[in-house]
Motif scaffolding. Structure first.
Motif, PDB file in Angstrom:
ATOM      1  N   TYR A 314       4.245   9.798  -9.317  1.00 39.95           N
ATOM      2  CA  TYR A 314       4.498   8.395  -9.637  1.00 39.95           C
ATOM      3  C   TYR A 314       5.792   8.184 -10.420  1.00 39.95           C
ATOM      4  O   TYR A 314       6.061   7.095 -10.901  1.00 39.95           O
ATOM      5  CB  TYR A 314       3.263   7.735 -10.254  1.00 39.95           C
ATOM      6  N   ALA A 359       3.759  -7.466  -4.872  1.00 36.16           N
ATOM      7  CA  ALA A 359       3.701  -7.031  -6.271  1.00 36.16           C
ATOM      8  C   ALA A 359       3.852  -5.514  -6.422  1.00 36.16           C
ATOM      9  O   ALA A 359       4.582  -5.043  -7.294  1.00 36.16           O
ATOM     10  CB  ALA A 359       2.396  -7.496  -6.905  1.00 36.16           C
ATOM     11  N   LYS A 362       7.452  -4.379  -5.846  1.00 36.47           N
ATOM     12  CA  LYS A 362       8.322  -4.752  -6.981  1.00 36.47           C
ATOM     13  C   LYS A 362       8.050  -3.862  -8.181  1.00 36.47           C
ATOM     14  O   LYS A 362       8.977  -3.406  -8.862  1.00 36.47           O
ATOM     15  CB  LYS A 362       8.065  -6.212  -7.369  1.00 36.47           C
ATOM     16  N   ARG A 363       6.758  -3.598  -8.427  1.00 36.93           N
ATOM     17  CA  ARG A 363       6.381  -2.756  -9.564  1.00 36.93           C
ATOM     18  C   ARG A 363       7.036  -1.379  -9.420  1.00 36.93           C
ATOM     19  O   ARG A 363       7.599  -0.833 -10.360  1.00 36.93           O
ATOM     20  CB  ARG A 363       4.856  -2.635  -9.567  1.00 36.93           C
ATOM     21  N   LEU A 367       9.854   0.371 -11.735  1.00 37.66           N
ATOM     22  CA  LEU A 367       9.517   1.661 -12.354  1.00 37.66           C
ATOM     23  C   LEU A 367      10.556   2.725 -11.999  1.00 37.66           C
ATOM     24  O   LEU A 367      11.015   3.482 -12.862  1.00 37.66           O
ATOM     25  CB  LEU A 367       8.122   2.092 -11.877  1.00 37.66           C
ATOM     26  N   ASP A 422      -6.499  -4.739  -9.119  1.00 37.14           N
ATOM     27  CA  ASP A 422      -5.736  -5.154 -10.299  1.00 37.14           C
ATOM     28  C   ASP A 422      -5.468  -4.003 -11.262  1.00 37.14           C
ATOM     29  O   ASP A 422      -5.024  -4.228 -12.381  1.00 37.14           O
ATOM     30  CB  ASP A 422      -6.501  -6.265 -11.034  1.00 37.14           C
ATOM     31  N   ASP A 423      -5.769  -2.795 -10.856  1.00 41.60           N
ATOM     32  CA  ASP A 423      -5.606  -1.659 -11.754  1.00 41.60           C
ATOM     33  C   ASP A 423      -4.811  -0.552 -11.047  1.00 41.60           C
ATOM     34  O   ASP A 423      -5.380   0.317 -10.385  1.00 41.60           O
ATOM     35  CB  ASP A 423      -7.000  -1.138 -12.167  1.00 41.60           C
ATOM     36  N   PRO A 424      -3.471  -0.582 -11.162  1.00 44.36           N
ATOM     37  CA  PRO A 424      -2.639   0.368 -10.435  1.00 44.36           C
ATOM     38  C   PRO A 424      -3.039   1.825 -10.678  1.00 44.36           C
ATOM     39  O   PRO A 424      -3.099   2.613  -9.737  1.00 44.36           O
ATOM     40  CB  PRO A 424      -1.234   0.101 -10.970  1.00 44.36           C
ATOM     41  N   LEU A 425      -3.375   2.190 -11.900  1.00 44.07           N
ATOM     42  CA  LEU A 425      -3.687   3.593 -12.172  1.00 44.07           C
ATOM     43  C   LEU A 425      -4.983   4.035 -11.486  1.00 44.07           C
ATOM     44  O   LEU A 425      -5.086   5.162 -11.005  1.00 44.07           O
ATOM     45  CB  LEU A 425      -3.778   3.861 -13.678  1.00 44.07           C
ATOM     46  N   TYR A 428      -4.035   4.641  -7.969  1.00 38.69           N
ATOM     47  CA  TYR A 428      -3.259   5.875  -7.813  1.00 38.69           C
ATOM     48  C   TYR A 428      -4.175   7.111  -7.820  1.00 38.69           C
ATOM     49  O   TYR A 428      -3.850   8.131  -7.211  1.00 38.69           O
ATOM     50  CB  TYR A 428      -2.208   6.021  -8.932  1.00 38.69           C
TER      51      TYR A 428
END
Lengths: 493, 103
Positions: A314, A359, A362-363, A367, A422-425, A428
């Motif tokens: 990541y 989203a 873009k995130r 990053l 709603d929780d990227p981690l 992942y």
């Protein structure tokens, strides 16, 4: 006959077409009918190329067209691989309506083999995601349970084959985007050795990791498709100048069910524990027991740096993405917004990218821009590249004592749509088991290992670079031991 | 979320978005700043094992000086390429205003 045609394997269909028992047009029409019947509920396809598919099928039937084991067999192609004159969106608004002026090498190889491209499949935007929920065109649903995700980013490709709307499909895998969707839809999916399949015409996300590969309901079909799409390509400077590994022969050999003498290493760091569902751990234990029953020896190996694969990935993937996606500049192709004759090029570029990217994209661009910026480069991107070295060393040490390494393909079965949105981690974490092989560039397959509460679980089999055939041999042995493809146990749609 | 953030600020995210040519909204800045802080906190762990003596790996399969034969091959058709562009004029890409940026 029509229903029967959609349940046959690619190998069976190819043989039946070659023998004149059916025609490529009949087979193609049966799949187009199936798409019309069920894809409204699954949404695996972004574009169905009815005319192009039937024309390709007629060419095979004419007898003057391409021949081969898969000639006339239909396929669903992930929308990240460019197709001349056929829309290629990459699941993004920024390429909505774009008609590529050329074919990817993979596309050209499919056409040369007489494979009929039914259409383009849904995906997480720019292949960034593990659920296909990041598509700008709405989510794809898992045919095993329509309230659940089909995995991602190649979720349209996995769902198409699991829903019997295509016997074969192609996905791409950057951090697990073939293996994880294959696992959660009960399919076989293979990520080839990096450089084994050309990236020419594959819209780039993370160039040092991206690799296209096959999906099918059986190991043999997966191998047959691998053989068609693989091989050296002078148009891709990272393409390996070596023959395609003997994957079809390995699939046939494995199907005899004899793994005598094979050394299987179970990677401790990605074998189970917190975050892994009990049903996934149980199916994995069962698969290991079956490997032993088939003659393999199973032992545990430790790869300590694998616990750093997720953070390294990541950083590396977003860094490369921030660079690659700079090409979407509102000038040469795709969307342009805000060009009112007054706004400057830079303003139009910023407005276009803002309107065209979702989203998650873009995130990751932001990053990656951070990780590559002066002052942070060494700490983030530089450190991640060192972790990549450590992971390669761990693999080399483990393969000194094992012919293949195994783990669950993903820690959980298919999760519910919206559950991790709603929780990227949390999202992942779906790639936890698949990332080490991606970072090391080695081949890895996901093969069904069983069911957990009625939902499919996959076993990942990893091999050294260019030894893709070992993955197929082990997968075919497990499949033969199970007796039938797992998809036959799926509830009907 | 167990991971501690690295303290990336909303202003830094706004700066990064400008560098990335993304005209993000105020709402997105709020959301992204929080999320990026958490993500960076999680990925910063790579520094724990990145000792100075470990060489970086940029590519899993190192290849050097890959060149194709120096022969003329057909390229993409100009008109077909321009047909896929947002705007074209006189056989070229037409771009938005590039002069007088400061005006």
């Amino acid at each position: 006959m029509s229903t029967e045609l959609t349940t046959m394997t690619g190998a069976e269909l190819g043989a039946a077409i070659a023998a004149g028992q059916t025609s490529a047009v009949e087979v193609t029409q049966a799949h187009l009918d199936r798409i019309a019947e069920v894809d409204g509920r699954v949404h695996a396809y972004l574009h169905v190329d009815t005319e192009g598919a039937l024309a390709a099928a007629r060419a095979v039937d004419s007898g003057d067209g391409p021949r081969g084991p898969l000639a006339g067999v239909p396929l669903a192609l992930k929308d990240v691989i460019v197709t001349r004159g056929v829309p290629t969106t990459v699941g993004s608004r920024i390429l909505e309506g774009w008609l590529p002026p050329y074919d990817a090498t993979v596309t050209a190889k499919l056409k040369a083999a007489g494979i009929v491209i039914l259409g383009k499949t849904n995906m997480d935007e720019f292949a960034m995601g593990s659920s296909t929920e990041n598509s700008a065109y709405g989510p794809t649903r898992n045919p095993w349970d329509l309230d659940r995700v089909p995995g991602g980013s190649s979720g349209g490709s996995s769902a198409a084959v699991a829903a019997y709307t295509a016997p074969l499909s192609i996905g791409t895998d950057t951090g697990g985007s073939i293996r994880q969707p294959a696992a959660v839809t009960g399919l076989v999916g293979h990520k080839p050795t990096y450089g084994g399949v050309s990236r020419y015409g594959l819209v780039a996300f993370s160039s040092s990791l991206d690799q296209a590969g096959p999906f099918a309901r059986t190991v043999l079909d997966t191998a047959l498709l691998h053989e068609v799409m693989g091989g050296h390509d002078p148009r891709d400077s990272t393409s390996i100048d070596a023959p395609v590994p003997p994957v079809v022969a390995a699939a046939r050999q494995g199907a005899t069910g004899d793994l005598t003498g094979l050394r299987v290493g179970v990677v401790k760091e990605i074998a189970g524990g917190p975050g892994y569902e009990p049903g996934v751990e149980a199916a994995t234990r069962d698969a290991l027991a079956r490997l032993e029953k088939l003659g393999a020896t199973v032992h545990e190996v430790s790869c300590p740096s694998f616990t750093y694969a997720l953070p390294a990935y990541y950083l590396i993937a977003p860094s490369e993405c921030s660079s690659n996606l700079a090409r979407f500049d509102a000038v040469r192709y795709g969307l342009r917004t805000g060009d009112d004759g007054v706004a400057s090029l830079e303003e139009v570029m910023s407005l276009t990218r803002q309107a065209g990217f979702g989203a998650e994209v873009k995130r990751r661009i932001i990053l990656g821009t951070y990780a590559l910026s002066s002052g942070y480069y060494d700490a983030y991107y530089g450190s991640a590249q060192k972790v990549r070295t450590l992971i390669g060393r761990d693999f080399a040490a483990a393969f000194a004592h094992a012919d293949v390494l195994v783990s669950p393909s993903t820690p959980t079965v298919a999760f519910r749509i919206g559950e991790r949105a709603d929780d990227p981690l949390a999202m992942y974490a779906a790639d936890l088991c698949t990332l080490p092989a991606s970072l090391a560039g080695i081949p890895a397959i996901s093969v069904p290992s069983g069911l957990s509460e009625g939902l499919p679980v996959g076993l990942q089999v990893m091999a050294p670079a260019l030894a893709d055939d070992r993955c197929y041999r082990v997968a075919a042995a497990l499949e033969a031991d199970h007796g039938h493809p797992l998809t036959q146990e799926a509830p009907s749609l | 979320m167990p991971e501690a953030g690295v303290g990336i600020t909303r202003d830094e995210v706004a700066h990064l978005a400008r560098l990335s040519r993304l005209a993000v909204t105020e709402e997105e800045l709020d959301v992204f700043a929080g999320q990026l802080d958490v993500i960076l906190g999680a990925v910063a762990r790579v520094q724990e094992v990145a000792a100075a003596d470990i060489p970086p790996t940029t590519h899993a399969v190192p290849l050097t000086n890959v060149l194709r034969p120096d022969v003329v091959t057909p390229c993409l058709d100009r008109d077909e390429v321009l047909a896929a562009a947002p705007a074209a004029e006189d056989g070229r890409f037409r771009v938005p205003r590039i002069l007088d940026e400061e005006a």
